[in-house]
Design a protein around this motif. Structure first.
Motif, PDB file in Angstrom:
ATOM      1  N   ASP A  54      35.304   4.913 -26.565  1.00 32.49           N
ATOM      2  CA  ASP A  54      36.721   4.687 -26.884  1.00 32.49           C
ATOM      3  C   ASP A  54      37.255   5.669 -27.924  1.00 32.49           C
ATOM      4  N   ARG A  55      36.662   6.845 -28.010  1.00 29.69           N
ATOM      5  CA  ARG A  55      37.152   7.896 -28.901  1.00 29.69           C
ATOM      6  C   ARG A  55      37.562   9.110 -28.064  1.00 29.69           C
ATOM      7  N   VAL A  56      38.532   9.845 -28.584  1.00 31.58           N
ATOM      8  CA  VAL A  56      38.979  11.078 -27.937  1.00 31.58           C
ATOM      9  C   VAL A  56      38.437  12.252 -28.737  1.00 31.58           C
ATOM     10  N   ALA A  57      37.800  13.179 -28.039  1.00 34.09           N
ATOM     11  CA  ALA A  57      37.200  14.339 -28.692  1.00 34.09           C
ATOM     12  C   ALA A  57      37.951  15.603 -28.303  1.00 34.09           C
ATOM     13  N   ARG A  58      37.889  16.568 -29.195  1.00 34.54           N
ATOM     14  CA  ARG A  58      38.388  17.910 -28.898  1.00 34.54           C
ATOM     15  C   ARG A  58      37.409  18.898 -29.502  1.00 34.54           C
ATOM     16  N   MET A  59      36.752  19.684 -28.654  1.00 33.05           N
ATOM     17  CA  MET A  59      35.751  20.640 -29.088  1.00 33.05           C
ATOM     18  C   MET A  59      35.987  21.967 -28.368  1.00 33.05           C
ATOM     19  N   PRO A  60      36.902  22.803 -28.864  1.00 35.77           N
ATOM     20  CA  PRO A  60      37.182  24.086 -28.209  1.00 35.77           C
ATOM     21  C   PRO A  60      35.915  24.925 -28.076  1.00 35.77           C
ATOM     22  N   LEU A  61      35.721  25.497 -26.892  1.00 34.95           N
ATOM     23  CA  LEU A  61      34.565  26.350 -26.631  1.00 34.95           C
ATOM     24  C   LEU A  61      34.975  27.804 -26.797  1.00 34.95           C
ATOM     25  N   ARG A  62      34.213  28.580 -27.593  1.00 35.77           N
ATOM     26  CA  ARG A  62      34.556  29.946 -27.943  1.00 35.77           C
ATOM     27  C   ARG A  62      33.429  30.885 -27.533  1.00 35.77           C
ATOM     28  N   LEU A  63      33.783  31.921 -26.815  1.00 38.07           N
ATOM     29  CA  LEU A  63      32.811  32.895 -26.321  1.00 38.07           C
ATOM     30  C   LEU A  63      32.905  34.176 -27.141  1.00 38.07           C
ATOM     31  N   PRO A  64      31.875  34.515 -27.942  1.00 39.08           N
ATOM     32  CA  PRO A  64      31.930  35.759 -28.721  1.00 39.08           C
ATOM     33  C   PRO A  64      32.000  36.987 -27.815  1.00 39.08           C
ATOM     34  N   ALA A  65      32.682  38.035 -28.306  1.00 39.86           N
ATOM     35  CA  ALA A  65      32.865  39.253 -27.516  1.00 39.86           C
ATOM     36  C   ALA A  65      31.564  40.017 -27.342  1.00 39.86           C
ATOM     37  N   ARG A  66      30.598  39.771 -28.187  1.00 32.80           N
ATOM     38  CA  ARG A  66      29.292  40.425 -28.101  1.00 32.80           C
ATOM     39  C   ARG A  66      28.267  39.504 -28.747  1.00 32.80           C
ATOM     40  N   PRO A  67      26.967  39.800 -28.599  1.00 35.26           N
ATOM     41  CA  PRO A  67      25.960  38.970 -29.267  1.00 35.26           C
ATOM     42  C   PRO A  67      26.147  38.972 -30.780  1.00 35.26           C
ATOM     43  N   LEU A  68      25.935  37.832 -31.389  1.00 39.77           N
ATOM     44  CA  LEU A  68      26.078  37.702 -32.832  1.00 39.77           C
ATOM     45  C   LEU A  68      24.858  38.271 -33.551  1.00 39.77           C
ATOM     46  N   SER A  69      25.096  38.937 -34.666  1.00 39.86           N
ATOM     47  CA  SER A  69      23.998  39.336 -35.537  1.00 39.86           C
ATOM     48  C   SER A  69      23.481  38.090 -36.260  1.00 39.86           C
ATOM     49  N   ARG A  70      22.356  38.220 -36.920  1.00 40.77           N
ATOM     50  CA  ARG A  70      21.830  37.096 -37.681  1.00 40.77           C
ATOM     51  C   ARG A  70      22.809  36.658 -38.766  1.00 40.77           C
ATOM     52  N   GLU A  71      23.433  37.627 -39.445  1.00 42.37           N
ATOM     53  CA  GLU A  71      24.386  37.288 -40.501  1.00 42.37           C
ATOM     54  C   GLU A  71      25.606  36.574 -39.926  1.00 42.37           C
ATOM     55  N   GLU A  72      26.090  37.027 -38.773  1.00 43.50           N
ATOM     56  CA  GLU A  72      27.264  36.403 -38.147  1.00 43.50           C
ATOM     57  C   GLU A  72      26.957  34.987 -37.686  1.00 43.50           C
TER      58      GLU A  72
END
Length: 268
Positions: A54-72
């Motif tokens: 009985d809850r409404v969720a919102r979880m936008p999905l985001r696709l990085p433009a390239r692989p993330l570095s460890r720091e990112e």
């Protein structure tokens, strides 16, 4: 823990900057975020909460433009992000703040007496290998048997090899697999992301027939060992939800930190 080195994945996408009304949502969002690297918002819709009834969720999905570095990756984990396949997400629910990202400071954590017993038993009986995430029939079977055995199916059909690959093998960062073997047979798998200062426990599943070994707990303890041996500060455990029975086990690891009202707070 032994195994081959883990290579950084290769994934890319051609992006355009545009604004659009997201189908089914009550918000207008940029299709391209200003993160570094930029991220394409591929899904943003109000939906039934997967954790609380009985809850409404919102979880936008985001696709990085390239692989993330460890720091990112560390920057995103610090902000409360989780990863599923190639995409990242963070809760932006309209009327609920039940989900709290949780992490353990590896240098501050001391296993409880029962956890030390689980660690000793697992070290004595299990062989642990480290390598790149992969998919095969045995891994798919373990995933489905684990979900069914723990009552986590939520009415969904069993996953197939393609679904397993999309969920646990595809990645936008440096990821590796811990595989657990009993008497030469694969009985458990954990997928882990590697940052510069942290590890992130993405998912763990195991054969219910090996439940006496408490592989879920054992896996977290082994990942904490990796953090210490690699001089990493944190192990991220995903989301803690006090009202969700399936998430309560995470609170047993104390002291831990949870992201509450935009700040990491310590719980002892």
């Amino acid at each position: 823990i032994s195994g081959p080195s883990v290579r950084e994945p290769r994934v890319g996408v051609s992006l355009r900057l545009e604004h659009a009304e997201v189908d089914g949502a009550e918000v207008s969002v940029p299709r391209l975020t200003l993160a570094n690297p930029p991220e394409l918002i591929v899904y943003d819709r109000a939906q039934r909460c997967p954790y609380l009834q009985d809850r409404v969720a919102r979880m936008p999905l985001r696709l990085p433009a390239r692989p993330l570095s460890r720091e990112e990756l560390d920057e995103r984990l610090e902000a409360g992000d989780r990863r599923q396949g190639f995409v990242l997400y963070r809760t932006h629910c309209p009327q609920c703040v039940a989900c709290e990202p949780i992490r353990i400071a590896a240098g501050d954590y001391t296993p409880t007496k029962s956890q030390r017993r689980i660690l000793q038993r697992g070290d004595a009986e299990l062989k642990v290998l480290i390598g790149p995430p992969q998919v095969d029939g045995r891994r798919v079977d373990i995933y489905n048997e684990h979900k069914s055995g723990r009552g986590l199916n939520d009415g969904q059909p069993p996953i197939d090899a393609e679904g397993y690959r999309d969920f646990l093998v595809s990645t936008c960062c440096e990821s590796f697999e811990l595989s657990y073997h009993l008497d030469g047979e694969l009985v458990g798998v954990a997928i882990v992301d590697r940052g510069q200062r942290s590890l992130s426990a993405v998912y763990c599943c195991y054969d219910p027939a090996a439940s006496r070994l408490s592989i879920g707990t054992y896996s977290i303890l082994k990942q904490l060992e990796l953090c210490r041996s690699w001089s990493l500060e944190y192990l991220y455990l995903g989301l803690y939800i006090a009202e969700c029975d399936a998430m309560l086990y995470k609170a047993r690891y104390r002291p831990h930190q949870r992201l509450v009202d935009g700040a990491w707070q310590t719980f002892r």
